[in-house]
Design an enzyme around this catalytic site. Structure first.
Site, mmCIF file in Angstrom:
data_model
loop_
_atom_site.group_PDB
_atom_site.id
_atom_site.type_symbol
_atom_site.label_atom_id
_atom_site.label_comp_id
_atom_site.label_asym_id
_atom_site.label_seq_id
_atom_site.Cartn_x
_atom_site.Cartn_y
_atom_site.Cartn_z
ATOM 1 N N HIS A 145 -5.449 -1.563 7.993
ATOM 2 C CA HIS A 145 -5.600 -2.478 8.791
ATOM 3 C C HIS A 145 -4.841 -1.903 10.230
ATOM 4 O O HIS A 145 -4.941 -2.799 11.130
ATOM 5 C CB HIS A 145 -4.355 -3.750 8.753
ATOM 6 C CG HIS A 145 -4.865 -4.494 7.530
ATOM 7 N ND1 HIS A 145 -6.432 -5.577 7.250
ATOM 8 C CD2 HIS A 145 -4.426 -5.307 6.426
ATOM 9 C CE1 HIS A 145 -6.514 -6.326 6.775
ATOM 10 N NE2 HIS A 145 -5.441 -5.612 6.056
ATOM 11 N N ARG B 152 -1.832 3.432 2.470
ATOM 12 C CA ARG B 152 -3.467 2.983 2.616
ATOM 13 C C ARG B 152 -4.581 2.749 2.216
ATOM 14 O O ARG B 152 -4.610 2.950 4.011
ATOM 15 C CB ARG B 152 -2.144 0.865 2.274
ATOM 16 C CG ARG B 152 -3.833 0.373 1.940
ATOM 17 C CD ARG B 152 -2.092 -1.105 1.831
ATOM 18 N NE ARG B 152 -2.959 -1.443 3.288
ATOM 19 C CZ ARG B 152 -2.598 -3.234 3.681
ATOM 20 N NH1 ARG B 152 -1.913 -3.915 2.605
ATOM 21 N NH2 ARG B 152 -2.343 -3.290 4.976
ATOM 22 N N ASP C 12 -7.756 14.997 -0.311
ATOM 23 C CA ASP C 12 -7.780 16.669 0.522
ATOM 24 C C ASP C 12 -6.806 16.781 1.683
ATOM 25 O O ASP C 12 -6.363 18.039 1.670
ATOM 26 C CB ASP C 12 -9.036 16.740 0.508
ATOM 27 C CG ASP C 12 -9.951 17.351 -0.939
ATOM 28 O OD1 ASP C 12 -9.506 17.154 -1.913
ATOM 29 O OD2 ASP C 12 -11.115 17.244 -0.607
ATOM 30 N N GLU D 18 -4.476 -8.639 -4.439
ATOM 31 C CA GLU D 18 -4.292 -9.528 -3.116
ATOM 32 C C GLU D 18 -5.243 -10.649 -3.798
ATOM 33 O O GLU D 18 -5.533 -11.147 -2.332
ATOM 34 C CB GLU D 18 -4.139 -8.363 -2.269
ATOM 35 C CG GLU D 18 -5.079 -7.539 -2.271
ATOM 36 C CD GLU D 18 -4.899 -7.559 -1.167
ATOM 37 O OE1 GLU D 18 -4.345 -7.465 0.025
ATOM 38 O OE2 GLU D 18 -5.902 -6.051 -1.216
ATOM 39 N N ASP E 188 -2.994 -12.120 1.669
ATOM 40 C CA ASP E 188 -4.832 -11.976 1.563
ATOM 41 C C ASP E 188 -4.462 -12.658 0.450
ATOM 42 O O ASP E 188 -5.281 -13.366 0.076
ATOM 43 C CB ASP E 188 -5.238 -11.112 0.990
ATOM 44 C CG ASP E 188 -5.390 -10.430 2.341
ATOM 45 O OD1 ASP E 188 -6.778 -10.643 3.495
ATOM 46 O OD2 ASP E 188 -5.295 -8.745 2.824
#
Length: 277
Positions: free
Chosen positions: A58, A83, A97, A162, A188
């Protein structure tokens, strides 16, 4: 003589018996970092929290920004967790990576989604992660001994429950081999239940607690986002292993509002001007 390095702990290391004992048995606590500023991340990482959740879902954070924040957090005690924007094999590979050892994959609604997330974080034959450790910060450019063989043990995969569908499938999601833990997103979840913006509604709270109980029965760790202290404590009392209790941008927003309320509101009639003697 080759340089040999070891990577720091990942999120699952906070939930070993030893780590829990060192915390006096308490749950782990952390916060979102969304601003993208490495100095803010460093300040938060050195504040005494158990982990930081760097939010590329977000917040406007790309690969280079997240890597800078991982570097800013390094060595300050809080475990950095990233996240992802979504479940995408290419993005998973890239974030791993660049050195993210702990990932949260949002919007995991079924065991099949969880299995796809597991495949994305593992090298073949178990998964589909591309091999680039010699080029990447993840293995410190091949300075971490046997990284390819040990990567599965060095990483933590958390899937985010969620939605109402995910709540119904929570036990099956958590039971997927390779899923280390579950993170519940009440905002959510509330929206999926027709309760947009009402994440403390009793039905949402009950659903979150159902997930906590279901995940705990599988032996995996489970956490939840809860900025309101009483709500966070309620989820901890229900068995949550970790709780996300704030965000850098939210702290800045509320702090600046408090300053404005204190210093910029109209003075009461007859009151001395602020700053006068």
């Amino acid at each position: 003589m080759p340089i040999r390095l070891e990577l720091p702990p990942s999120l699952k290391d906070l939930f070993t018996e030893t780590a829990r004992a060192e915390r006096g048995g308490r749950a782990a606590a952390g916060m979102f970092v969304c601003s993208g500023d490495p100095t803010v991340t460093e300040i938060c990482a050195s504040a005494g929290l158990d982990y930081l959740l760097i939010d590329a879902e977000h917040a406007p954070l790309g690969l280079e920004t997240v890597q800078a924040q991982l570097r800013a957090a390094a060595g300050h005690g809080a475990v950095p967790v990233v996240r992802l924007p979504g479940l995408d094999e290419v993005l998973v590979k890239q974030y791993l990576d660049l050195g993210a050892q702990s990932l949260v994959v949002p919007m995991v609604n079924s065991a099949a989604d969880a299995e796809a997330a597991v495949r994305a974080v593992h090298y073949p034959p178990r998964g589909v992660r591309g091999v680039g450790s010699a080029l990447a910060r993840s293995a410190r450019w091949n300075r971490v001994p046997d990284y390819l063989e040990r990567a599965a043990d060095l990483l933590t995969l958390v899937v985010q429950v969620e939605s109402a569908a995910a709540v119904a499938a929570a036990a099956r999601i958590a039971a997927v081999d390779g899923v280390d833990g579950v993170f519940v997103g009440p905002s959510d979840l509330a929206a999926s239940m027709g309760l947009l913006g009402r994440q403390t509604h009793p039905d949402v709270v009950a659903a979150v607690k159902d997930v906590i109980a279901a995940v705990r029965r599988t032996g995996k760790f489970v956490g939840v986002n809860a900025f309101v202290p009483d709500q966070a404590q309620d989820y901890l009392d229900a068995g949550a292993d970790f709780v996300n209790v704030g965000a850098d941008v939210a702290l800045l927003a509320r702090g600046t509002e408090a300053l404005a309320d204190a210093w910029c509101a109209p003075a009461e009639p007859g009151a001395a001007p602020r700053g006068s003697y």
